[in-house]
Design a protein around this motif. Structure first.
Motif, PDB file in Angstrom:
ATOM      1  N   ILE A 114       0.846  -1.181   0.000  1.00 46.84           N
ATOM      2  CA  ILE A 114       0.000   0.000   0.000  1.00 46.84           C
ATOM      3  C   ILE A 114       0.886   1.235   0.000  1.00 46.84           C
ATOM      4  O   ILE A 114       1.846   1.347   0.788  1.00 46.84           O
ATOM      5  N   LEU A 115       0.612   2.140  -0.917  1.00 45.83           N
ATOM      6  CA  LEU A 115       1.334   3.408  -1.015  1.00 45.83           C
ATOM      7  C   LEU A 115       0.446   4.489  -0.407  1.00 45.83           C
ATOM      8  O   LEU A 115      -0.701   4.662  -0.844  1.00 45.83           O
ATOM      9  N   PHE A 116       0.931   5.191   0.563  1.00 47.27           N
ATOM     10  CA  PHE A 116       0.145   6.278   1.166  1.00 47.27           C
ATOM     11  C   PHE A 116       1.091   7.392   1.600  1.00 47.27           C
ATOM     12  O   PHE A 116       2.304   7.261   1.499  1.00 47.27           O
ATOM     13  N   ASN A 117       0.520   8.518   2.058  1.00 45.49           N
ATOM     14  CA  ASN A 117       1.304   9.734   2.299  1.00 45.49           C
ATOM     15  C   ASN A 117       2.082  10.081   1.032  1.00 45.49           C
ATOM     16  O   ASN A 117       3.305  10.169   1.027  1.00 45.49           O
ATOM     17  N   ARG A 118       1.357  10.312  -0.055  1.00 48.30           N
ATOM     18  CA  ARG A 118       1.996  10.427  -1.366  1.00 48.30           C
ATOM     19  C   ARG A 118       2.302  11.850  -1.806  1.00 48.30           C
ATOM     20  O   ARG A 118       2.804  12.066  -2.903  1.00 48.30           O
ATOM     21  N   GLY A 119       1.994  12.843  -0.987  1.00 47.91           N
ATOM     22  CA  GLY A 119       2.344  14.218  -1.328  1.00 47.91           C
ATOM     23  C   GLY A 119       3.811  14.496  -1.012  1.00 47.91           C
ATOM     24  O   GLY A 119       4.264  14.220   0.105  1.00 47.91           O
ATOM     25  N   PRO A 120       4.587  15.039  -1.945  1.00 45.00           N
ATOM     26  CA  PRO A 120       6.022  15.288  -1.679  1.00 45.00           C
ATOM     27  C   PRO A 120       6.257  16.152  -0.454  1.00 45.00           C
ATOM     28  O   PRO A 120       7.112  15.835   0.387  1.00 45.00           O
ATOM     29  N   ARG A 121       5.507  17.218  -0.330  1.00 44.57           N
ATOM     30  CA  ARG A 121       5.679  18.110   0.814  1.00 44.57           C
ATOM     31  C   ARG A 121       5.297  17.404   2.109  1.00 44.57           C
ATOM     32  O   ARG A 121       5.973  17.552   3.128  1.00 44.57           O
ATOM     33  N   ASP A 122       4.214  16.624   2.073  1.00 51.19           N
ATOM     34  CA  ASP A 122       3.775  15.915   3.268  1.00 51.19           C
ATOM     35  C   ASP A 122       4.807  14.878   3.707  1.00 51.19           C
ATOM     36  O   ASP A 122       5.029  14.677   4.905  1.00 51.19           O
ATOM     37  N   ARG A 123       5.422  14.209   2.753  1.00 54.70           N
ATOM     38  CA  ARG A 123       6.416  13.174   3.099  1.00 54.70           C
ATOM     39  C   ARG A 123       7.628  13.805   3.779  1.00 54.70           C
ATOM     40  O   ARG A 123       8.152  13.295   4.761  1.00 54.70           O
ATOM     41  N   VAL A 124       8.074  14.936   3.249  1.00 52.06           N
ATOM     42  CA  VAL A 124       9.233  15.608   3.849  1.00 52.06           C
ATOM     43  C   VAL A 124       8.892  16.114   5.248  1.00 52.06           C
ATOM     44  O   VAL A 124       9.670  15.959   6.192  1.00 52.06           O
ATOM     45  N   GLN A 125       7.711  16.712   5.386  1.00 51.88           N
ATOM     46  CA  GLN A 125       7.315  17.233   6.691  1.00 51.88           C
ATOM     47  C   GLN A 125       7.185  16.115   7.715  1.00 51.88           C
ATOM     48  O   GLN A 125       7.510  16.291   8.896  1.00 51.88           O
TER      49      GLN A 125
END
Length: 994
Positions: A567-578
């Protein structure tokens, strides 16, 4: 016969107790279940991205802080309760048959363990839950170092104020909480058990109660004395409402600071008076001490500073505040990275002293003038490059630069992402939405300074035109790698900005051995994800956890999920870095770049502090928000800061979601502290590849904050600072109607005066304080060579060079523009693109603005470039407006011959045409609104007489001579050619040419 007192509260039946216990268990599951589920799925996710040490580090600190504060508060409250209970009177008279205290006393006595332990535990747990959010304060205290700079008042290192003082304050605050709760717990317990009785006019208080309450109150006052001591240091980050500058003022240092020491002394005396209550039976001494403390805090702490402010400072404010304004200026420049070693100020005339043809750097500036507005053209990208309805592009596109065929060119770039919100019909079925439509496809770029071909007047008015559109370079599954101009080996986009906008944003990928691929790749092919991203979801425990997380039963029962699924989740680049770096503040705009033939998202991240001594605090959302943010709803960091550094740049792989953090500022003490907390989280600067570094941009949010600070903090003289006369303002965006939003900064390629080569800069025009005339031009380099170096061109105060708002007004009200707007308004929507401010001609200012139209014929219409507007103030002080289908034509109307420097339209998007080259498409002669003809790049203006024709022919020959000299690099020939060109221009004008 006396009546027996009540024996306690009524007891519950067995059935009621069962129901109550069941309700409590269900409530606990509802409250704690989601938290346990999130904790477990986060554990799996952090393991997937390789940052589990960060998760454990934060969790460990939170737990320790929770336990410490919970024990502190709980034990102090427990001790207060225990002391009050053990010192209770042996005999407590009952005040009549209906004494309410007797009922509660009996209940407490029957459940001593519940009340004696339960209350401290409950209060301790609540306090611990609140305190654990301060984990960052603890870690910075443990790992923070020195800044190497001292404050001018107490001569302590800045690190004390940023790393140590917040921790001391936190500890002191929780001691206050514990003591205050303990005081009331002790007081109530004494009241319940008779140590305090309110009968009679004065009531009675046992010796034990008096001693315990006096001691607790004395401890509180001692803590207050310690707080006064730390208040002295907090004054250096004063938030007093001073309209001109931040930090401490004359009143703070000369009135409030001595007042804190006086109050500290009074607090110590009052504490002694409270402790005297241990041996003195008279409570008037502690009462008088309390009254003295309150009165002195009002008189000394509030009234006295007010008197000093009104009668000493206000009549002589400029003189009194000057030393403190000077400290504020210096500290603010340090805190926001705008010191003299990073910012170069240059005097600039605002009026042309030469022709752009005489300034070699102007060839790069004008040749790269951007005509495509990334904030307007998203619908155009969508309509021309969407491919499928479930693909899309962000509402605001991005700008980056690539070096193809040896030439640096800026491009409008975007990833063709999956757009879950665009799914319709059966595409929204759970299977399709989460297991079939899982990824986007491709990277799209278009040269920012040209379109396929210009529109003619007839085409633009009737609307039947295939011109004015970007020249696309596409790297996707349908284009072979060897045929791609920007090579992308893996064009599938599983992580992106649009994908993150759906809720929930997960995709389930992977199939069992032997099963057919399920994910959509094209109409003829399916795909099975083979990247490293994703959390295994094959086992039932993980499936149960994610089914609970997303409240989705299909995750449990769907046959589409196999033992090999992820399962792939938390897929926003900004969200992943934060998420992997919660101590950082991420920039609101991530942008895609092709590095190593892979699409990666680049995210800028900041280290911040909210209290830097003497520095001006600012709200990020207030400083950052501009017209584009209002239009697109872009995420804006909401935080109060007084220190900011772009110390980290992060990349997120668009295919497998790999997050990598890179150190970009080795001198930042805050990042050094965080690297001490998480040693392996951030990679050193040496690991940044040259290809990746070439795509780093100076971040917009940071620039906006620094731009906002430079409006005031470019001033050196404190007295001048105090008057506000030399301040600047950020201009409002003139292209937005119905609002006064800040004009956004723009990325542009400017010619370097030293090398004459284009340099990628982030720029902004500045106007005078509450005025519209141009006052300054700020640019900061984004290229690796000189990255982060500011250049501020300061215009003389007495000049009246038009600012963006005035320029927009003069351009749009010009006769030719006004006439065409009237013709277009019935069937077209007019869109003004970004108004670029370009320094040219050794002191001049050139404004360039693309003019788009969008036909009102249905939902399939989208913006296309119609005309180019330019404005230029010549050496005589006359403001001229050019309006044409091409930049070259518009330039020739305001600066004869300068159109040869513009890049022609059309051609191969990967090949940057040389300024003045013959266009590769048939452009013809465009008839401008208002009559006459306008020459295209590389042609001579049409003339109406033999003399004009001869002068025009000579002008054309001289322009070609200049081009030849520029290509050969012979400066002697170049200088001679410029002199001849100047003479030819004058001859042409004398012959009646325009």
């Amino acid at each position: 016969m006396g009546m027996r007192p009540p024996t306690g509260l009524p007891s519950l039946s067995r059935r009621s107790r069962v129901l109550l216990v069941t309700a409590v268990v269900l409530a606990a599951l509802l409250l704690l279940g989601p938290r346990f589920t999130d904790a477990y799925t986060n554990w799996l996710w952090f393991g997937e991205v390789g940052y589990r040490s960060v998760y454990l580090g934060v969790l460990r600190t939170r737990l320790i802080l929770f336990v410490v504060v919970a024990l502190l508060v709980g034990l102090v409250v427990w001790a207060a309760l225990l002391l009050a209970y053990r010192s209770r009177p042996v005999f407590v008279p009952v005040a009549g048959p209906n004494d309410p205290i007797a009922r509660y006393r009996t209940t407490v006595m029957s459940k001593l363990r519940l009340f004696g332990v339960g209350i401290p535990v409950l209060l301790g747990v609540l306090s611990g839950l609140v305190a654990q959010s301060n984990w960052a304060t603890v870690q910075l205290f443990l790992h923070g170092g020195e800044f190497g700079q001292q404050d001018p008042q107490f001569h302590l290192d800045i690190g004390f104020y940023t790393f140590d003082l917040p921790f001391y304050r936190m500890v002191l605050n929780w001691l206050f909480v514990a003591v205050v709760i303990a005081f009331f717990a002790n007081l109530v317990t004494h009241y319940v058990f008779g140590g305090l009785r309110l009968a009679g006019r004065e009531g009675t208080l046992t010796r034990a109660a008096r001693v315990q309450l006096a001691v607790i109150a004395g401890i509180f006052v001692l803590l207050k004395a310690v707080a006064y001591w730390f208040d002295r240091y907090d004054l250096l980050s004063s938030t007093r409402k001073e309209p001109t500058f931040g930090g401490p003022s004359y009143t703070d240092i000369n009135a409030v600071l001595p007042a804190k020491l006086i109050l500290l002394s009074i607090a110590v005396i009052c504490a002694v008076a409270f402790f005297a209550g241990i041996v003195l039976r008279d409570l008037r001494v502690p009462a008088m001490a309390a009254a003295l403390l309150v009165l002195s805090s009002i008189l000394v702490g509030a009234v006295w500073p007010m008197v000093v402010e009104q009668f000493s400072v206000r009549p002589n404010a400029a003189e009194k505040e000057s030393p403190y304004i000077e400290r504020n200026i210096q500290a603010t420049r340090e805190a926001y990275g705008i010191t003299d070693d990073k910012v170069e100020y240059q005097d600039y005339q605002g009026e042309s002293r030469k022709s752009p043809l005489e300034v070699p750097a102007d060839a790069a500036t004008i040749g790269n003038a951007r005509l495509l507005d990334p904030n307007i053209l998203s619908p155009t990208f969508t309509q021309l490059q969407q491919r499928k309805n479930f693909y899309g592009f962000p509402e605001s596109l991005d700008i980056d630069r690539y070096s193809l065929n040896g030439d640096v060119q800026d491009y409008i770039v975007a990833a063709r992402e999956l757009h879950p919100a665009a799914l319709s019909g059966n595409q929204k079925d759970w299977i399709n939405q989460h297991t079939v439509y899982t990824h986007g496809n491709g990277f799209v770029a278009a040269p920012a300074n040209r379109v396929n071909k210009p529109q003619s007047e007839a085409q633009s008015v009737t609307g039947g035109s295939d011109s004015g559109y970007p020249l696309f370079m596409v790297s996707d599954l349908f284009t072979k790698v060897e045929d791609q101009q920007i090579k992308v080996e893996q064009p599938r986009i599983y992580y992106g900005e649009l994908i993150a906008q759906t809720d929930p944003d997960y995709a389930i990928v992977g199939t069992a051995d032997g099963e057919a691929p399920r994910e959509y790749d094209s109409d003829q092919a399916q795909f099975t994800y083979d990247g490293s991203g994703g959390v295994p979801i094959g086992n039932w425990f993980n499936r149960l956890a994610f089914a609970a997380k997303y409240a989705e039963r299909n995750i449990l029962f769907s046959s589409a999920i196999s033992d090999d699924s992820k399962i792939l989740f938390n897929r926003g680049p900004r969200d992943r870095v934060q998420k992997v770096a919660p101590w950082l503040t991420t920039d609101g705009n991530a942008y895609p770049a092709v590095v190593g033939e892979r699409v990666v998202w680049i995210v800028d991240a900041y280290t911040t502090l909210d209290k830097y001594p003497y520095a001006q605090p600012t709200s990020l959302d207030g400083a950052v928000e501009d017209s584009i943010d209002k239009k697109t709803g872009r995420v804006i960091p909401r935080k109060e800061v007084s220190y900011i550094r772009n110390s980290v740049k992060a990349t997120v792989d668009a295919y497998d979601g790999t997050v990598t953090l890179y150190e970009t500022d080795t001198t930042d003490p805050v990042l050094k502290a965080w690297r001490g907390v998480f040693p392996d989280a951030v990679k050193p600067q040496s690991e940044i590849s040259p290809e990746l570094r070439a795509h780093f941009r100076y971040p917009e949010d940071l620039f906006k904050v620094q731009r906002d600070m430079l409006t005031k903090y470019h001033v050196d003289n404190p007295r001048e600072f105090f008057t506000n006369n030399a301040f600047w303002s950020v201009p409002s965006d003139p292209t937005i109607e119905g609002g006064t939003f800040n004009q956004p900064p723009y990325y542009v390629l400017l010619g370097d005066p030293k090398t004459n080569k284009p340099v990628f800069n982030l720029t902004s025009a500045m106007v005078g304080y509450n005025r519209q005339f141009l006052s300054a031009y700020i640019s900061v380099r984004s290229d690796p060579d000189g990255y982060g170096k500011f250049t501020v061109l300061q215009l003389p105060v007495e000049t009246q060079t038009q600012g963006p708002q005035q320029t927009q007004n003069s351009m749009t009200t010009a006769d030719a523009v006004s006439r065409e707007k009237t013709l277009l308004s019935n069937s077209n929507k007019i869109r003004y693109g970004n108004l670029l401010t370009l320094p040219v001609a050794d002191g001049g200012i050139l404004y360039v603005e693309p003019f788009y139209n969008e036909r009102n014929t249905g939902s399939s219409t989208f913006p296309q470039l119609l005309r180019v507007l330019v404005s230029y103030r010549d050496a005589a002080g006359s403001v001229k407006v050019g309006y044409d289908a091409t930049l070259a034509g518009a330039l020739n109307q305001v600066m004869p011959g300068a159109g040869s420097l513009a890049t022609p339209f059309g051609g191969d998007p990967a090949v940057k045409p040389k300024p003045g080259a013959i266009p590769q498409v048939d452009q013809g002669t465009v008839t401008p609104p208002g009559g006459g003809t306008t020459p295209q790049p590389g042609t001579t203006p049409p003339v109406g007489s033999t003399g004009q024709e001869a002068a025009a022919a000579e002008l054309s020959r001289k322009i070609e001579a200049v081009r030849t000299a520029m290509r050969t690099g012979n400066f002697t020939d170049f200088g001679k050619a410029l002199e001849d060109l100047d003479a030819a221009v004058k001859a042409y004008q004398d012959a009646g040419g325009r």
